[in-house]
Design an enzyme around this catalytic site. Structure first.
Site, PDB file in Angstrom:
ATOM      1  N   ARG A 130      -8.242 -19.879  33.486  1.00 38.51           N
ATOM      2  CA  ARG A 130      -7.675 -18.804  32.655  1.00 38.51           C
ATOM      3  C   ARG A 130      -6.670 -17.997  33.484  1.00 38.51           C
ATOM      4  NH1 ARG A 130     -11.964 -15.047  29.709  1.00 38.51           N
ATOM      5  NH2 ARG A 130     -12.115 -13.889  31.649  1.00 38.51           N
ATOM      6  N   ARG A 135      -6.653 -10.204  35.260  1.00 37.67           N
ATOM      7  CA  ARG A 135      -7.364  -9.001  34.883  1.00 37.67           C
ATOM      8  C   ARG A 135      -7.996  -8.475  36.155  1.00 37.67           C
ATOM      9  NH1 ARG A 135     -11.569  -9.854  29.982  1.00 37.67           N
ATOM     10  NH2 ARG A 135     -13.077  -9.070  31.482  1.00 37.67           N
ATOM     11  N   ARG A 137     -19.898 -10.815  38.673  1.00 33.94           N
ATOM     12  CA  ARG A 137     -20.242 -10.616  37.264  1.00 33.94           C
ATOM     13  C   ARG A 137     -21.295 -11.627  36.800  1.00 33.94           C
ATOM     14  NH1 ARG A 137     -16.783  -8.670  33.331  1.00 33.94           N
ATOM     15  NH2 ARG A 137     -16.124 -10.713  32.641  1.00 33.94           N
TER      16      ARG A 137
END
Ligand code: AMP
Length: 189
Positions: free
Chosen positions: A127, A135, A146
């Site tokens: 991505r 991001r 995460r």
């Protein structure tokens, strides 16, 4: 319908949530989107949560539940809602159950999208490469963090909802359409 969507970062929750709300005609509530908008606007809430978002840590249960309860009590949620990534600890799940029981609109289904860790990390990497836009919370180190947070703090949420007979587990490996069909049949059952 009142639905909670669970799943690790990179599982495709955002994409599936967008398709689901289009199909079901209910509001899409992503706490990640709400918090990023607060950070971008420089609001007091945004300033408070920025470092947690950037590092991949969870925002406190108190802040999240204020955001979630404020949002689900708005009038457009009378017809239902889809909570996307909005419930990430067992305490949040309990607080939401208590609130919804109090107002007489309990959850109807919790869908957990499952994807193996190696596939998730590869998806996050590609991505980044494809979009060229990184991001702040999407670099490899933060992505790993995460995932760790997900396994430690959010995976137990699925057990909580399983005990409440609300959980449907869906295999998140496949095309967007395949996963969407699995979710729709889970919602119908
Ligand atoms: P997301 O876009 O859903 O992955 O959320 C981005 C970030 O927002 C997360 O890494 C957390 O820092 C924060 N966040 C969003 N929802 C929650 C939640 N329910 N509990 C705690 N932190 C959250």
């Amino acid at each position: 319908m009142r639905i909670v969507l669970l799943g690790p970062p990179g599982a495709g929750k955002g994409t599936q949530a967008a398709n689901l709300v289009a199909e079901l005609g209910i509001p899409h509530i992503s706490t990640g989107d709400i918090l990023r908008a607060q950070v971008a606007s420089g609001s007091p809430l945004g300033l408070k949560v920025k470092s947690m978002l950037d590092s991949g840590e969870l925002v406190t249960d108190e802040i999240i539940m204020e955001v979630v309860i404020d949002r689900v009590s708005q009038s457009d949620c009378k017809k239902g809602f889809l909570l996307d990534g909005a419930i990430r600890t067992v305490l949040q799940a309990r607080m939401l159950q208590d609130y919804l029981a109090k107002v007489g609109t309990p959850l109807q289904k919790v869908v957990q999208i499952n994807v193996p860790d190696d596939v998730l990390l590869e998806r996050i990497r590609s991505r980044q490469e494809q979009t060229g836009v990184t991001r702040a919370d999407d670099n490899a180190e933060v992505a790993a963090k995460r995932l760790k947070v997900y396994w430690e703090q959010t995976a137990p949420v699925a057990d909580y909802y399983e005990q409440a007979s609300l959980l449907a587990k869906v295999d998140g490996v496949g095309t967007v359409q395949e996963v969407f069909s699995r979710i729709m049949s889970a919602l119908r059952s």
